[in-house]
Design a protein around this motif. Sequence first.
Motif, PDB file in Angstrom:
ATOM      1  N   ASP A  99       0.846  -1.192   0.000  1.00  0.00           N
ATOM      2  CA  ASP A  99       0.000   0.000   0.000  1.00  0.00           C
ATOM      3  C   ASP A  99       0.882   1.242   0.000  1.00  0.00           C
ATOM      4  O   ASP A  99       1.694   1.414   0.896  1.00  0.00           O
ATOM      5  CB  ASP A  99      -0.891  -0.009   1.245  1.00  0.00           C
ATOM      6  CG  ASP A  99      -2.198   0.719   1.027  1.00  0.00           C
ATOM      7  OD1 ASP A  99      -2.293   1.436   0.027  1.00  0.00           O
ATOM      8  OD2 ASP A  99      -3.101   0.560   1.846  1.00  0.00           O
ATOM      9  N   ASN A 150      -2.519   5.891  -0.671  1.00  0.00           N
ATOM     10  CA  ASN A 150      -3.663   4.996  -0.467  1.00  0.00           C
ATOM     11  C   ASN A 150      -3.931   4.767   1.015  1.00  0.00           C
ATOM     12  O   ASN A 150      -5.078   4.709   1.448  1.00  0.00           O
ATOM     13  CB  ASN A 150      -3.422   3.654  -1.164  1.00  0.00           C
ATOM     14  CG  ASN A 150      -3.575   3.753  -2.670  1.00  0.00           C
ATOM     15  OD1 ASN A 150      -4.255   4.646  -3.164  1.00  0.00           O
ATOM     16  ND2 ASN A 150      -2.937   2.849  -3.384  1.00  0.00           N
ATOM     17  N   ASN A 202      -5.604   7.795   2.330  1.00  0.00           N
ATOM     18  CA  ASN A 202      -7.006   7.860   1.915  1.00  0.00           C
ATOM     19  C   ASN A 202      -7.885   6.946   2.753  1.00  0.00           C
ATOM     20  O   ASN A 202      -9.025   7.274   3.075  1.00  0.00           O
ATOM     21  CB  ASN A 202      -7.134   7.493   0.438  1.00  0.00           C
ATOM     22  CG  ASN A 202      -6.640   8.596  -0.479  1.00  0.00           C
ATOM     23  OD1 ASN A 202      -6.518   9.747  -0.046  1.00  0.00           O
ATOM     24  ND2 ASN A 202      -6.345   8.250  -1.718  1.00  0.00           N
ATOM     25  N   SER A 209     -10.881   9.780   0.858  1.00  0.00           N
ATOM     26  CA  SER A 209     -10.292  10.110  -0.440  1.00  0.00           C
ATOM     27  C   SER A 209     -10.404  11.590  -0.782  1.00  0.00           C
ATOM     28  O   SER A 209      -9.694  12.097  -1.641  1.00  0.00           O
ATOM     29  CB  SER A 209     -10.964   9.281  -1.540  1.00  0.00           C
ATOM     30  OG  SER A 209     -12.361   9.516  -1.551  1.00  0.00           O
TER      31      SER A 209
END
Length: 245
Positions: free
Chosen positions: A49, A53, A56, A61
């Motif tokens: 990851d 990401n 988020n 996000s």
Amino acid sequence: MKSQAEVTMGLATHSGSGSRRSGSRTAKDTVLCTLAHAYAVTDCTLTLDDDANLGNRLFGSSDDNFKVRVGALSSFTASQQRELFEVLQQNMAPFYGAHSWKTKMARQKKKESKQTDARFAAVFDTQHANDEKLAAFMQFRFVEEEGEPVVYIYELQVQANYQTQGLGKKLVALAEQQGNRANQALTSAPPLTKVMLTVHKSNERARAFYRRLGFDVDDISPAKSDAEGDDAGYYDYEILSKPFS
């Protein structure tokens, strides 16, 4: 009795000379298996990851102001490591006292941070004018505490001007998330039972924060374990925990 935050405990590999083992040795081995498995699951998922990401997942996000990086201390740059210790000193030196911090605690904290089983989750502000700025960090480990495999939060520190923005809450959620992921992947070894941490009794703000997140005084905390002894009032900290559901 000492808390896990006072005693550095690394993972160990056990080998025996024969097939006969005591019940306590077998129990110890199964707990070590759980801890090793938890590290394998966590390091694998975090390696796959990227920072964006992971950020988020924690912040949503729609919020790209923060980036999260997780790994051993050596995975951070020298300047980032300096930032970690600067925040730690600013937040914690007042609770230990200037003399104690300079003569003992600063050295002890740095030694703990360099252990191979220590993992750091650091939140960086990507909107800082010059470069990414450290906003908050957590140091956590998978350890054995009183015969149980647990997630232990060694440090949870937020820069003064980033407090009340939910960063500490998100980092605690990350520790819980990694413990739950490890438990979901376990087959035969005992699951991680809870998230644990140590907090100064005088840090009322931190104690209230953890209570809001569902933490309570653990049975091994001096307030409970030494309740009938002479030493309960001697300790200046509490051990808190929150069981996995």
